[in-house]
Design a protein around this motif. Structure first.
Motif, PDB file in Angstrom:
ATOM      1  N   HIS A 206       1.340 -18.337  -3.371  1.00 45.01           N
ATOM      2  CA  HIS A 206       1.148 -17.688  -2.083  1.00 45.01           C
ATOM      3  C   HIS A 206       0.523 -16.324  -2.372  1.00 45.01           C
ATOM      4  CE1 HIS A 206       3.774 -20.642  -0.064  1.00 45.01           C
ATOM      5  NE2 HIS A 206       4.353 -20.676  -1.255  1.00 45.01           N
ATOM      6  N   LEU A 207      -0.706 -16.119  -1.923  1.00 42.18           N
ATOM      7  CA  LEU A 207      -1.430 -14.874  -2.143  1.00 42.18           C
ATOM      8  C   LEU A 207      -1.503 -14.105  -0.835  1.00 42.18           C
ATOM      9  CD1 LEU A 207      -4.226 -16.653  -4.075  1.00 42.18           C
ATOM     10  CD2 LEU A 207      -2.812 -14.903  -5.090  1.00 42.18           C
ATOM     11  N   ILE A 208      -1.032 -12.876  -0.851  1.00 39.56           N
ATOM     12  CA  ILE A 208      -1.046 -12.018   0.338  1.00 39.56           C
ATOM     13  C   ILE A 208      -1.823 -10.763  -0.028  1.00 39.56           C
ATOM     14  CG2 ILE A 208       0.352 -10.799   2.036  1.00 39.56           C
ATOM     15  CD1 ILE A 208       2.711 -12.666   1.112  1.00 39.56           C
ATOM     16  N   ARG A 209      -2.918 -10.531   0.656  1.00 40.40           N
ATOM     17  CA  ARG A 209      -3.808  -9.411   0.336  1.00 40.40           C
ATOM     18  C   ARG A 209      -4.023  -8.526   1.557  1.00 40.40           C
ATOM     19  NH1 ARG A 209      -6.593  -7.439  -4.335  1.00 40.40           N
ATOM     20  NH2 ARG A 209      -8.123  -6.009  -3.530  1.00 40.40           N
ATOM     21  N   PRO A 210      -3.637  -7.243   1.490  1.00 39.46           N
ATOM     22  CA  PRO A 210      -3.949  -6.332   2.600  1.00 39.46           C
ATOM     23  C   PRO A 210      -5.464  -6.204   2.783  1.00 39.46           C
ATOM     24  CG  PRO A 210      -2.317  -5.343   1.145  1.00 39.46           C
ATOM     25  CD  PRO A 210      -2.856  -6.575   0.446  1.00 39.46           C
ATOM     26  N   VAL A 211      -5.878  -6.123   4.024  1.00 36.46           N
ATOM     27  CA  VAL A 211      -7.283  -5.906   4.355  1.00 36.46           C
ATOM     28  C   VAL A 211      -7.420  -4.421   4.656  1.00 36.46           C
ATOM     29  CG1 VAL A 211      -9.162  -6.454   5.942  1.00 36.46           C
ATOM     30  CG2 VAL A 211      -7.519  -8.242   5.278  1.00 36.46           C
ATOM     31  N   ARG A 212      -8.114  -3.704   3.800  1.00 29.62           N
ATOM     32  CA  ARG A 212      -8.283  -2.254   3.955  1.00 29.62           C
ATOM     33  C   ARG A 212      -9.401  -1.978   4.937  1.00 29.62           C
ATOM     34  NH1 ARG A 212      -3.580  -0.992   2.100  1.00 29.62           N
ATOM     35  NH2 ARG A 212      -3.238  -1.724   0.012  1.00 29.62           N
ATOM     36  N   THR A 213      -9.059  -1.356   6.038  1.00 26.35           N
ATOM     37  CA  THR A 213     -10.055  -1.004   7.046  1.00 26.35           C
ATOM     38  C   THR A 213     -10.057   0.507   7.232  1.00 26.35           C
ATOM     39  OG1 THR A 213      -8.487  -1.229   8.872  1.00 26.35           O
ATOM     40  CG2 THR A 213      -9.744  -3.189   8.270  1.00 26.35           C
ATOM     41  N   SER A 214     -11.098   0.993   7.860  1.00 24.58           N
ATOM     42  CA  SER A 214     -11.198   2.437   8.067  1.00 24.58           C
ATOM     43  C   SER A 214     -10.332   2.899   9.235  1.00 24.58           C
ATOM     44  CB  SER A 214     -12.650   2.836   8.325  1.00 24.58           C
ATOM     45  OG  SER A 214     -13.136   2.159   9.461  1.00 24.58           O
ATOM     46  N   PHE A 215      -9.851   1.970  10.074  1.00 23.09           N
ATOM     47  CA  PHE A 215      -9.107   2.408  11.253  1.00 23.09           C
ATOM     48  C   PHE A 215      -7.596   2.300  11.111  1.00 23.09           C
ATOM     49  CE2 PHE A 215     -10.950  -1.738  11.730  1.00 23.09           C
ATOM     50  CZ  PHE A 215      -9.928  -2.561  12.168  1.00 23.09           C
ATOM     51  N   ASP A 216      -7.011   1.164  10.710  1.00 20.70           N
ATOM     52  CA  ASP A 216      -5.550   1.140  10.643  1.00 20.70           C
ATOM     53  C   ASP A 216      -4.960   0.299   9.511  1.00 20.70           C
ATOM     54  OD1 ASP A 216      -5.877  -1.423  11.585  1.00 20.70           O
ATOM     55  OD2 ASP A 216      -5.023  -1.031  13.541  1.00 20.70           O
ATOM     56  N   SER A 217      -5.710  -0.539   8.888  1.00 23.56           N
ATOM     57  CA  SER A 217      -5.268  -1.327   7.735  1.00 23.56           C
ATOM     58  C   SER A 217      -3.925  -2.011   7.954  1.00 23.56           C
ATOM     59  CB  SER A 217      -5.214  -0.451   6.478  1.00 23.56           C
ATOM     60  OG  SER A 217      -6.467   0.044   6.161  1.00 23.56           O
ATOM     61  N   ARG A 218      -3.807  -2.761   9.009  1.00 27.86           N
ATOM     62  CA  ARG A 218      -2.556  -3.455   9.269  1.00 27.86           C
ATOM     63  C   ARG A 218      -2.690  -4.972   9.193  1.00 27.86           C
ATOM     64  NH1 ARG A 218      -1.694  -2.227  15.658  1.00 27.86           N
ATOM     65  NH2 ARG A 218      -2.386  -4.293  16.224  1.00 27.86           N
ATOM     66  N   LEU A 219      -3.795  -5.434   8.640  1.00 27.25           N
ATOM     67  CA  LEU A 219      -4.037  -6.860   8.502  1.00 27.25           C
ATOM     68  C   LEU A 219      -3.825  -7.316   7.064  1.00 27.25           C
ATOM     69  CD1 LEU A 219      -7.334  -7.167  10.562  1.00 27.25           C
ATOM     70  CD2 LEU A 219      -4.974  -7.436  11.373  1.00 27.25           C
ATOM     71  N   VAL A 220      -3.372  -8.576   6.916  1.00 29.97           N
ATOM     72  CA  VAL A 220      -3.279  -9.188   5.599  1.00 29.97           C
ATOM     73  C   VAL A 220      -3.899 -10.573   5.660  1.00 29.97           C
ATOM     74  CG1 VAL A 220      -1.263  -7.908   4.774  1.00 29.97           C
ATOM     75  CG2 VAL A 220      -0.923 -10.054   5.986  1.00 29.97           C
ATOM     76  N   LEU A 221      -4.537 -10.927   4.571  1.00 29.93           N
ATOM     77  CA  LEU A 221      -5.084 -12.262   4.404  1.00 29.93           C
ATOM     78  C   LEU A 221      -4.081 -13.036   3.544  1.00 29.93           C
ATOM     79  CD1 LEU A 221      -7.393 -14.302   4.714  1.00 29.93           C
ATOM     80  CD2 LEU A 221      -8.475 -13.237   2.726  1.00 29.93           C
ATOM     81  N   TYR A 222      -3.639 -14.165   4.041  1.00 27.48           N
ATOM     82  CA  TYR A 222      -2.650 -14.986   3.347  1.00 27.48           C
ATOM     83  C   TYR A 222      -3.282 -16.324   3.019  1.00 27.48           C
ATOM     84  CZ  TYR A 222       1.328 -18.241   3.009  1.00 27.48           C
ATOM     85  OH  TYR A 222       2.203 -19.213   2.619  1.00 27.48           O
TER      86      TYR A 222
END
Length: 128
Positions: free
Chosen positions: A87-103
């Motif tokens: 199970h790979l969980i990777r935060p998605v770094r964005t310039s606005f809030d970075s609250r997403l993860v790709l699983y």
């Protein structure tokens, strides 16, 4: 930014991929998911998988043992391995809030963890 569906479709091309989703880890809300119905999430329950994923990444980012201690250091990904899956969980770094993860959920016998990790990192960077 590529469409979420395109990103998840590309995640499913990773050897051994069983399911992929993009999750808002602050709410546990699934923004998109892909995979065969029986493989869309562990135990075929995408809501539980999203909430569990959100809990895991939130704990990793907020717990002193894992929280960055060096300036500029960040949690890159969380990898959970079981006897049957990765199970790979990777935060998605964005310039606005970075609250997403790709699983991305992989069959352990079919997938290659190192190669999958590289692809997931690339996909998360494309979303940013």
């Amino acid at each position: 930014m590529p469409a979420i569906d395109d990103c998840l479709h590309r995640a499913m091309s990773i050897k051994g991929a069983l399911g992929a989703s993009l999750i808002d880890y602050t709410t546990g809300q699934t923004l998109g998911l892909e995979g065969g119905q029986e493989h869309i999430a562990p135990h075929a329950d995408p809501t539980a998988a999203a909430l569990g994923t959100a809990s895991v990444i939130h704990a990793a980012m907020q717990t002193a043992a894992y929280a960055p201690a060096v300036p500029g250091d960040t949690v890159e990904d969380v990898i959970i391995s079981t006897s049957a899956a990765y199970h790979l969980i990777r935060p998605v770094r964005t310039s606005f809030d970075s609250r997403l993860v790709l699983y991305v959920w992989l069959d352990r016998n079919e997938g290659n963890l190192a190669m999958a990790r590289r692809r997931v990192r690339s996909l998360a960077d494309d979303l940013a």
